[in-house]
Design an enzyme around this catalytic site. Structure first.
Site, PDB file in Angstrom:
ATOM      1  CG  PHE A 111      -2.078  -0.905   1.131  1.00  0.00           C
ATOM      2  CD1 PHE A 111      -1.891  -2.280   1.129  1.00  0.00           C
ATOM      3  CD2 PHE A 111      -3.365  -0.403   1.010  1.00  0.00           C
ATOM      4  CE1 PHE A 111      -2.963  -3.149   1.004  1.00  0.00           C
ATOM      5  CE2 PHE A 111      -4.449  -1.265   0.883  1.00  0.00           C
ATOM      6  CZ  PHE A 111      -4.248  -2.636   0.886  1.00  0.00           C
ATOM      7  CB  ALA A 112       2.251   3.476  -2.073  1.00  0.00           C
ATOM      8  CB  VAL A 113      -2.543   5.444   0.992  1.00  0.00           C
ATOM      9  CG1 VAL A 113      -3.633   6.495   1.135  1.00  0.00           C
ATOM     10  CG2 VAL A 113      -3.130   4.129   0.478  1.00  0.00           C
ATOM     11  CE1 TYR A 116       2.858   7.217   5.505  1.00  0.00           C
ATOM     12  CE2 TYR A 116       3.825   5.033   5.596  1.00  0.00           C
ATOM     13  CZ  TYR A 116       3.389   6.174   6.239  1.00  0.00           C
ATOM     14  OH  TYR A 116       3.492   6.262   7.607  1.00  0.00           O
ATOM     15  CB  VAL A 203       5.148   0.983   0.949  1.00  0.00           C
ATOM     16  CG1 VAL A 203       4.816   2.271   1.698  1.00  0.00           C
ATOM     17  CG2 VAL A 203       5.784   1.296  -0.390  1.00  0.00           C
ATOM     18  CG  HIS A 224       7.850  -6.327  16.466  1.00  0.00           C
ATOM     19  ND1 HIS A 224       8.880  -5.472  16.746  1.00  0.00           N
ATOM     20  CD2 HIS A 224       6.782  -5.549  16.137  1.00  0.00           C
ATOM     21  CE1 HIS A 224       8.451  -4.211  16.602  1.00  0.00           C
ATOM     22  NE2 HIS A 224       7.182  -4.242  16.219  1.00  0.00           N
ATOM     23  CD  GLU A 294       2.595  -4.905  14.932  1.00  0.00           C
ATOM     24  OE1 GLU A 294       3.313  -4.744  13.939  1.00  0.00           O
ATOM     25  OE2 GLU A 294       2.840  -4.429  16.054  1.00  0.00           O
ATOM     26  CG  ASP A 317      13.051  -0.267  12.995  1.00  0.00           C
ATOM     27  OD1 ASP A 317      13.526   0.605  12.237  1.00  0.00           O
ATOM     28  OD2 ASP A 317      12.124  -0.048  13.796  1.00  0.00           O
TER      29      ASP A 317
HETATM   30  C1  LIG Z   1       7.415   1.048  15.296  1.00  0.00           C
HETATM   31  C2  LIG Z   1       5.944   1.195  15.175  1.00  0.00           C
HETATM   32  O1  LIG Z   1       5.359   2.079  15.694  1.00  0.00           O
HETATM   33  N1  LIG Z   1       5.327   0.253  14.454  1.00  0.00           N
HETATM   34  C3  LIG Z   1       3.882   0.166  14.299  1.00  0.00           C
HETATM   35  C4  LIG Z   1       3.405   1.060  13.199  1.00  0.00           C
HETATM   36  O2  LIG Z   1       4.102   0.628  12.071  1.00  0.00           O
HETATM   37  P1  LIG Z   1       4.685   1.522  10.966  1.00  0.00           P
HETATM   38  O3  LIG Z   1       5.371   2.750  11.476  1.00  0.00           O
HETATM   39  O4  LIG Z   1       5.487   0.603  10.146  1.00  0.00           O
HETATM   40  O5  LIG Z   1       3.362   1.961  10.205  1.00  0.00           O
HETATM   41  P2  LIG Z   1       3.381   2.676   8.806  1.00  0.00           P
HETATM   42  O6  LIG Z   1       3.363   4.139   8.985  1.00  0.00           O
HETATM   43  O7  LIG Z   1       4.468   2.109   7.982  1.00  0.00           O
HETATM   44  O8  LIG Z   1       1.975   2.226   8.203  1.00  0.00           O
HETATM   45  C5  LIG Z   1       1.803   0.903   7.726  1.00  0.00           C
HETATM   46  C6  LIG Z   1       1.669   0.851   6.204  1.00  0.00           C
HETATM   47  O9  LIG Z   1       0.409   1.406   5.814  1.00  0.00           O
HETATM   48  C7  LIG Z   1       0.563   2.103   4.585  1.00  0.00           C
HETATM   49  N2  LIG Z   1       0.292   3.540   4.785  1.00  0.00           N
HETATM   50  C8  LIG Z   1       0.201   4.077   6.029  1.00  0.00           C
HETATM   51  C9  LIG Z   1      -0.082   5.423   6.207  1.00  0.00           C
HETATM   52  C10 LIG Z   1      -0.260   6.242   5.080  1.00  0.00           C
HETATM   53  O10 LIG Z   1      -0.508   7.459   5.145  1.00  0.00           O
HETATM   54  N3  LIG Z   1      -0.136   5.686   3.848  1.00  0.00           N
HETATM   55  C11 LIG Z   1       0.141   4.359   3.667  1.00  0.00           C
HETATM   56  O11 LIG Z   1       0.249   3.911   2.533  1.00  0.00           O
HETATM   57  C12 LIG Z   1       1.990   1.857   4.104  1.00  0.00           C
HETATM   58  O12 LIG Z   1       2.019   0.698   3.322  1.00  0.00           O
HETATM   59  C13 LIG Z   1       2.710   1.640   5.413  1.00  0.00           C
HETATM   60  O13 LIG Z   1       3.930   0.955   5.199  1.00  0.00           O
HETATM   61  O14 LIG Z   1       1.991   0.906  12.991  1.00  0.00           O
HETATM   62  C14 LIG Z   1       1.612  -0.401  12.592  1.00  0.00           C
HETATM   63  C15 LIG Z   1       0.123  -0.582  12.450  1.00  0.00           C
HETATM   64  O15 LIG Z   1      -0.647   0.472  12.293  1.00  0.00           O
HETATM   65  C16 LIG Z   1       2.065  -1.421  13.629  1.00  0.00           C
HETATM   66  O16 LIG Z   1       1.338  -1.297  14.787  1.00  0.00           O
HETATM   67  C17 LIG Z   1       3.540  -1.245  13.943  1.00  0.00           C
HETATM   68  O17 LIG Z   1       3.956  -2.110  14.957  1.00  0.00           O
END
Ligand SMILES: CC(=O)N[C@H]1[C@@H](OP(=O)(O)OP(=O)(O)OC[C@H]2O[C@@H](n3ccc(=O)[nH]c3=O)[C@H](O)[C@@H]2O)O[C@H](CO)[C@H](O)[C@@H]1O
Ligand SMILES: [Mn+2]
Length: 346
Positions: A111-113, A116, A203, A224, A294, A317
Site C-alpha cells: 500500500f502506498a497511500v 507513502y 512500503v 518483531h 497488528e 528496523d
Molecule cells: C514502530 C511502530 O510504531 N510500528 C507500528 C506502526 O508501524 P509503521 O510505522 O510501520 O506503520 P506505517 O506508517 O508504515 O503504516 C503501515 C503501512 O500502511 C501504509 N500507509 C500508512 C499510512 C499512510 O498514510 N499511507 C500508507 O500507505 C503503508 O504501506 C505503510 O507501510 O503501525 C503499525 C500498524 O498500524 C504497527 O502497529 C507497527 O507495529
C-alpha cells in the site's frame, strides 16, 4: 466397406470430441499443483501447491548432519513444529530447486497511500534484487495516486505490477488497518485466480538480502525485532478485554510484526477476513486496538499457529542500532521515516 468407413468416421468424431473436451478442461481448470482436492470459499477455487520435495537435478548440496545443528544460538523450530527461518537453516540452492519446477506466482500487496508513494521506488528496486528472485511475482500497488507510482522501474522476467486504486482515509491508523479489508476483497475479486501464494508488505521498507522461496508456507509471519527477547507478558498485545484482539497475559508465543505476513491464498484470505470482521466489531463499540491491525494479526496467530515463522532477519528496523549477534544477515528492514512529514495525523 461403407459400414467400415462409417465406423471409422464415428470413431474419429468421438476421438476429436474427447480431445476438444480435454483441451477445454485444461484451459478452464485452475492450475493444480497438488494431488489433493482444492477447497472452496463461496465459489472460489484456490490454487493448491504441492510441498513435496522433488529435486530434478544432481545438486552438490552440503550433507545435513543430525548431530551437528546448524544454529545453536537460536530457536529454529516452534513447540508446534513450525520452522523458524534463520540464516544457516536452509540451503538456498536446494530450496530454490524444490520450488522452481512448480511455476509459482507470488502475489505481493503493498500500500502506498498519500505521501507513502515516495517509498515505492526504493521498495520496488530493492525487491527486484532480493525478493523471490527466480519466481513469478505479481505486485499489487494499492494507492490513491496512480500517477505517483514510478513508471520506469525495470521488472525482471515473469514479474508484473498492477495498480489497485483505493480511497484515502483520514488517519494513518485507518489507512493501515483498512488494508485487511482491501486485501480480503482483492483476493476474492481477482488475486485468487492469479497467484499461488501472497505476501502482504509495508512500503516503508527496503530489501537488503535474500527473501526467497524459504519464506513460502501456508501461513507465514515474522517475529518483531523489538520484542523477541521479552517474556510474553510484556508483548504489546491488545490487553483490554473490550477489544476482540485481546490476549491474556499468560498466552501467546511470539509477537509478530504486521510489516510482512503471507502464505497460501486460502489461509491469508481467512486471516484477513477474520481480522477485518474483528476490526469492524471493535469499531462498532468505539474501540481501536493498541497497534491496529497488528494487534488483530497477533490475536489471530495466537489461535491459528503459523506454519512457518520468519526470524527478525526478515523484518528488521534501520532504527535498531547496536550489534545483535544472532542476526547474521538483515534481509528486509523498515527505513527511518519522518512520521510528521509522511503521515496524515500525529
Ligand atoms: C514502530 C511502530 O510504531 N510500528 C507500528 C506502526 O508501524 P509503521 O510505522 O510501520 O506503520 P506505517 O506508517 O508504515 O503504516 C503501515 C503501512 O500502511 C501504509 N500507509 C500508512 C499510512 C499512510 O498514510 N499511507 C500508507 O500507505 C503503508 O504501506 C505503510 O507501510 O503501525 C503499525 C500498524 O498500524 C504497527 O502497529 C507497527 O507495529
Ligand atoms: Mn511501516
Amino acid at each position: 466397406m461403407i459400414q467400415k468407413r462409417e465406423h471409422w468416421l464415428l470413431a474419429s468424431v468421438m476421438a476429436g470430441g474427447m480431445v476438444l473436451c480435454w483441451l477445454v478442461f485444461l484451459h478452464c481448470a485452475p492450475v493444480s499443483l497438488n494431488e489433493g482436492p482444492s477447497e472452496n470459499y463461496e465459489g472460489l477455487t484456490w490454487r493448491q501447491v504441492n510441498h513435496q520435495v522433488v529435486l530434478n537435478h544432481r545438486l552438490q548440496s552440503k550433507q545435513a548432519k543430525l548431530m551437528e545443528p546448524v544454529r545453536t544460538d537460536v530457536l529454529t523450530v516452534t513447540p508446534w513444529m513450525a520452522p523458524i527461518v534463520w540464516e544457516g537453516t536452509f540451503d538456498p540452492l536446494v530450496i530454490d530447486e524444490t520450488f522452481r519446477s512448480h511455476n509459482l506466482t507470488i502475489a505481493t500487496t503493498v500500500f502506498a497511500v498519500g505521501k507513502y508513494t515516495h517509498f515505492l521506488r526504493d521498495f520496488l528496486e530493492s525487491a527486484e534484487k532480493h525478493f523471490m528472485v527466480g519466481l513469478d511475482v505479481h505486485y499489487y500497488v494499492f494507492t490513491d495516486l496512480p500517477g505517483d507510482v514510478p513508471g520506469n522501474i525495470t521488472l525482471g522476467l515473469g514479474r508484473l505490477l498492477s495498480i489497485v486504486k483505493v480511497p484515502k482515509f483520514d488517519r494513518w491508523q485507518e489507512i493501515s488497518l483498512r488494508r485487511m479489508e482491501l486485501i480480503q476483497t482483492a483476493i476474492e475479486d481477482h488475486i485468487y485466480r492469479e497467484a499461488h501464494y501472497i505476501f502482504c508488505l509495508d512500503v516503508d521498507m527496503r530489501f537488503h538480502g535474500r527473501v526467497g522461496s524459504e519464506a513460502l508456507g501456508r501461513l507465514v509471519a515474522a517475529i518483531h525485532p523489538w520484542f523477541y527477547m521479552y517474556p510474553r507478558s510484556q508483548y504489546p498485545y491488545e490487553r483490554r478485554t473490550v477489544s476482540t484482539a485481546s490476549v491474556p497475559q499468560d498466552q501467546g508465543d511470539f509477537y509478530y510484526q504486521a510489516n510482512i505476513f503471507g502464505g497460501a491464498l486460502e489461509d491469508v484470505h481467512r486471516l484477513t477476513k477474520t481480522c477485518r470482521e474483528h476490526l469492524e466489531v471493535d469499531k462498532s463499540v468505539g474501540v481501536e486496538a493498541v497497534w491496529q491491525e497488528e494487534s488483530h494479526l497477533n490475536w489471530y496467530l495466537v489461535k491459528n499457529k503459523p506454519t512457518k515463522l520468519l526470524s527478525p532477519e526478515y523484518v528488521w528496523d534501520d532504527a535498531k542500532r547496536g550489534k545483535a549477534e544472532e542476526i547474521k544477515l538483515v534481509r528486509f528492514s523498515s527505513v527511518i521515516k519522518n512520521k510528521a512529514e509522511v503521515r496524515e495525523n500525529p
